[in-house]
Design a protein around this motif. Structure first.
Motif, PDB file in Angstrom:
ATOM      1  N   VAL A 242       0.923  -1.167  -0.202  1.00 55.80           N
ATOM      2  CA  VAL A 242       0.150  -0.048   0.038  1.00 55.80           C
ATOM      3  C   VAL A 242       1.030   1.166   0.034  1.00 55.80           C
ATOM      4  O   VAL A 242       1.752   1.213   0.733  1.00 55.80           O
ATOM      5  CB  VAL A 242      -0.911  -0.078   1.278  1.00 55.80           C
ATOM      6  N   HIS A 243       0.809   2.255  -0.913  1.00 58.79           N
ATOM      7  CA  HIS A 243       1.344   3.313  -1.082  1.00 58.79           C
ATOM      8  C   HIS A 243       1.094   4.666  -1.712  1.00 58.79           C
ATOM      9  O   HIS A 243      -0.018   4.089  -2.453  1.00 58.79           O
ATOM     10  CB  HIS A 243       2.932   3.053  -1.510  1.00 58.79           C
ATOM     11  N   CYS A 260       0.453  -3.168  -6.550  1.00 59.51           N
ATOM     12  CA  CYS A 260       0.324  -2.660  -5.333  1.00 59.51           C
ATOM     13  C   CYS A 260      -1.248  -1.795  -5.210  1.00 59.51           C
ATOM     14  O   CYS A 260      -1.919  -1.759  -6.183  1.00 59.51           O
ATOM     15  CB  CYS A 260       1.502  -1.482  -5.302  1.00 59.51           C
ATOM     16  N   VAL A 261      -1.330  -1.420  -4.113  1.00 63.64           N
ATOM     17  CA  VAL A 261      -2.536  -0.785  -3.727  1.00 63.64           C
ATOM     18  C   VAL A 261      -2.243   0.526  -3.739  1.00 63.64           C
ATOM     19  O   VAL A 261      -1.590   1.275  -3.001  1.00 63.64           O
ATOM     20  CB  VAL A 261      -3.194  -1.381  -2.466  1.00 63.64           C
ATOM     21  N   ASN A 262      -2.630   1.500  -4.695  1.00 61.71           N
ATOM     22  CA  ASN A 262      -2.394   2.998  -4.884  1.00 61.71           C
ATOM     23  C   ASN A 262      -3.196   3.883  -4.009  1.00 61.71           C
ATOM     24  O   ASN A 262      -4.332   3.379  -4.013  1.00 61.71           O
ATOM     25  CB  ASN A 262      -2.369   3.333  -6.226  1.00 61.71           C
ATOM     26  N   VAL A 263      -2.702   4.804  -3.300  1.00 57.04           N
ATOM     27  CA  VAL A 263      -3.475   5.855  -2.746  1.00 57.04           C
ATOM     28  C   VAL A 263      -3.257   7.286  -2.951  1.00 57.04           C
ATOM     29  O   VAL A 263      -1.998   7.534  -3.462  1.00 57.04           O
ATOM     30  CB  VAL A 263      -3.228   5.745  -0.993  1.00 57.04           C
ATOM     31  N   LYS A 264      -4.239   7.950  -3.450  1.00 53.15           N
ATOM     32  CA  LYS A 264      -3.963   9.229  -4.189  1.00 53.15           C
ATOM     33  C   LYS A 264      -4.018  10.462  -3.188  1.00 53.15           C
ATOM     34  O   LYS A 264      -3.677  11.568  -3.416  1.00 53.15           O
ATOM     35  CB  LYS A 264      -5.053   9.503  -5.439  1.00 53.15           C
ATOM     36  N   ASP A 265      -4.554  10.240  -1.961  1.00 57.64           N
ATOM     37  CA  ASP A 265      -4.647  11.246  -1.045  1.00 57.64           C
ATOM     38  C   ASP A 265      -3.517  11.153  -0.040  1.00 57.64           C
ATOM     39  O   ASP A 265      -3.280  10.456   0.587  1.00 57.64           O
ATOM     40  CB  ASP A 265      -5.813  11.197   0.048  1.00 57.64           C
ATOM     41  N   GLU A 266      -2.518  12.194  -0.417  1.00 56.07           N
ATOM     42  CA  GLU A 266      -1.324  12.068   0.332  1.00 56.07           C
ATOM     43  C   GLU A 266      -1.303  12.561   1.814  1.00 56.07           C
ATOM     44  O   GLU A 266      -0.580  11.712   2.403  1.00 56.07           O
ATOM     45  CB  GLU A 266      -0.233  12.876  -0.180  1.00 56.07           C
ATOM     46  N   ARG A 267      -2.317  13.129   2.161  1.00 57.83           N
ATOM     47  CA  ARG A 267      -2.469  13.502   3.530  1.00 57.83           C
ATOM     48  C   ARG A 267      -2.808  12.203   4.366  1.00 57.83           C
ATOM     49  O   ARG A 267      -2.338  12.036   5.642  1.00 57.83           O
ATOM     50  CB  ARG A 267      -3.519  14.730   3.756  1.00 57.83           C
ATOM     51  N   LYS A 268      -3.973  11.603   3.968  1.00 57.38           N
ATOM     52  CA  LYS A 268      -4.371  10.188   4.406  1.00 57.38           C
ATOM     53  C   LYS A 268      -3.419   9.160   4.579  1.00 57.38           C
ATOM     54  O   LYS A 268      -3.236   8.623   5.599  1.00 57.38           O
ATOM     55  CB  LYS A 268      -5.522   9.893   3.755  1.00 57.38           C
ATOM     56  N   ILE A 269      -2.698   9.020   3.416  1.00 56.72           N
ATOM     57  CA  ILE A 269      -1.562   7.821   3.364  1.00 56.72           C
ATOM     58  C   ILE A 269      -0.542   8.182   4.408  1.00 56.72           C
ATOM     59  O   ILE A 269      -0.011   7.316   5.288  1.00 56.72           O
ATOM     60  CB  ILE A 269      -1.150   7.455   1.874  1.00 56.72           C
ATOM     61  N   ALA A 270      -0.157   9.471   4.494  1.00 56.39           N
ATOM     62  CA  ALA A 270       0.981   9.706   5.504  1.00 56.39           C
ATOM     63  C   ALA A 270       0.497   9.926   6.794  1.00 56.39           C
ATOM     64  O   ALA A 270       1.257   9.239   7.970  1.00 56.39           O
ATOM     65  CB  ALA A 270       1.302  11.462   5.354  1.00 56.39           C
ATOM     66  N   SER A 271      -0.634  10.077   7.264  1.00 57.01           N
ATOM     67  CA  SER A 271      -1.448   9.751   8.687  1.00 57.01           C
ATOM     68  C   SER A 271      -1.323   8.321   8.841  1.00 57.01           C
ATOM     69  O   SER A 271      -1.201   7.598   9.837  1.00 57.01           O
ATOM     70  CB  SER A 271      -2.739  10.287   8.663  1.00 57.01           C
ATOM     71  N   LEU A 272      -1.980   7.531   7.902  1.00 50.92           N
ATOM     72  CA  LEU A 272      -2.093   5.998   8.126  1.00 50.92           C
ATOM     73  C   LEU A 272      -0.829   5.249   8.283  1.00 50.92           C
ATOM     74  O   LEU A 272      -0.497   4.510   8.898  1.00 50.92           O
ATOM     75  CB  LEU A 272      -2.690   5.580   6.721  1.00 50.92           C
ATOM     76  N   PHE A 273       0.327   5.963   7.714  1.00 51.48           N
ATOM     77  CA  PHE A 273       1.679   5.249   7.582  1.00 51.48           C
ATOM     78  C   PHE A 273       2.258   5.523   8.958  1.00 51.48           C
ATOM     79  O   PHE A 273       2.796   4.402   9.628  1.00 51.48           O
ATOM     80  CB  PHE A 273       2.826   6.137   6.735  1.00 51.48           C
TER      81      PHE A 273
END
Length: 286
Positions: A242-243, A260-273
């Motif tokens: 997931v990235h 891979c599982v792509n995420v387009k919302d950088e704010r959300k993926i940063a928080s999720l990470f």
């Protein structure tokens, strides 16, 4: 005698010919001819100038002589949706406007400036008042020109509600990923804490389904195979992770990942990470 000669001469040169004219009426298909009319047909001189207008499909055109009064401008109907409205019906409106190439954004389900502009253009092209508000007349014209949107058309830019969680997502800390709704939900002990749009691999490089665990995390990862950035990568099955994907953010579902599982919302993926730990579950399901 002289007068007769003059009249005969003028008639021969065409000066006494009747001068007339007409205005072409635009129709949905872009032709200037009225629907159902022959290209070589001419108005019948035997028809009365007081003939009653006859409607043909969507457009009404008066029959009779060229002296008939022009039709009155179309009046707007009852307002259905307007700027500031939100909901599934607005999303359908936007999907239909995309089908006829008047809208390129979304659908988002929010009636904003781009939707107002698209509706105005659609109305003006068809001789309707350019209000930017969708009334019953505008809606009926649009319905006749489009088909019922598919799910993919309704959510061409994402925004689907998250699917019902797989039973394996109901316990523990889980990245719950649905291919049906194209969403990732971050769940802890059965509670959904975050949802975001995701994109998967293509037919030739599909994203694997099943129960996995986060093997390792890499905040600034770069693919060793494709040499492309994979920020906020959380690997769960070999090289699949997931990235964040800048390509997904730019092109949406017009592209695909290499599995891979792509995420387009950088704010959300940063928080999720920052929240996800090594060993947390990953469930990928339909």
């Amino acid at each position: 005698m002289r007068t007769a000669v003059i009249r005969s001469t003028l008639a021969a040169t065409g000066v006494l010919a009747l001068v007339g004219g007409c205005t072409a009426q635009a129709v949905e298909g872009g032709s200037s001819a009225h629907p159902g009319a022959s290209a070589s047909a001419a108005p019948s001189a035997s028809k009365s100038a007081s003939a009653t207008p006859r409607a043909s499909g969507d457009d009404a055109k008066p029959s009779g002589s060229a002296s008939a009064s022009p039709a009155a401008p179309a009046k707007p109907g009852r307002t259905l949706w307007k700027s500031g409205d939100e909901g599934q019906q607005v999303r359908e409106l936007q999907a239909r406007l995309r089908q006829v190439a008047w809208l390129f954004d979304g659908p988002t389900g929010a009636y904003g400036a781009s939707t107002v502009k698209a509706v105005e253009g659609f109305q003006g092209k068809r001789g309707l008042p350019r209000t930017g508000t969708t009334d019953t007349v505008t809606w009926q014209r649009l319905l006749k020109m489009t088909h019922e949107p598919t799910r993919d058309e309704l959510y061409a830019s994402g925004g689907q509600p998250a699917a019902k969680p797989d039973p394996r997502c109901m316990t523990g800390r889980v990245l719950c990923i649905s291919k049906t709704s194209r969403t990732l939900s971050w769940m802890v002990d059965g509670k959904r804490l975050m949802t975001t749009d995701v994109r998967f691999g293509s037919q030739y490089t599909p994203t694997r389904e099943g129960l996995f665990h986060v093997d390792f995390k890499s905040r600034n990862h770069v693919s060793t195979i494709y040499h492309t950035p994979m920020p906020y990568a959380m690997f769960f099955s070999g090289g699949q992770a997931v990235h964040y994907s800048s390509d997904f953010a730019a092109r949406g579902y017009a592209g695909a990942s290499h599995g891979c599982v792509n995420v387009k919302d950088e704010r959300k993926i940063a928080s999720l990470f920052d929240q996800v730990r090594t060993g947390d579950k990953v469930v990928v399901y339909w």
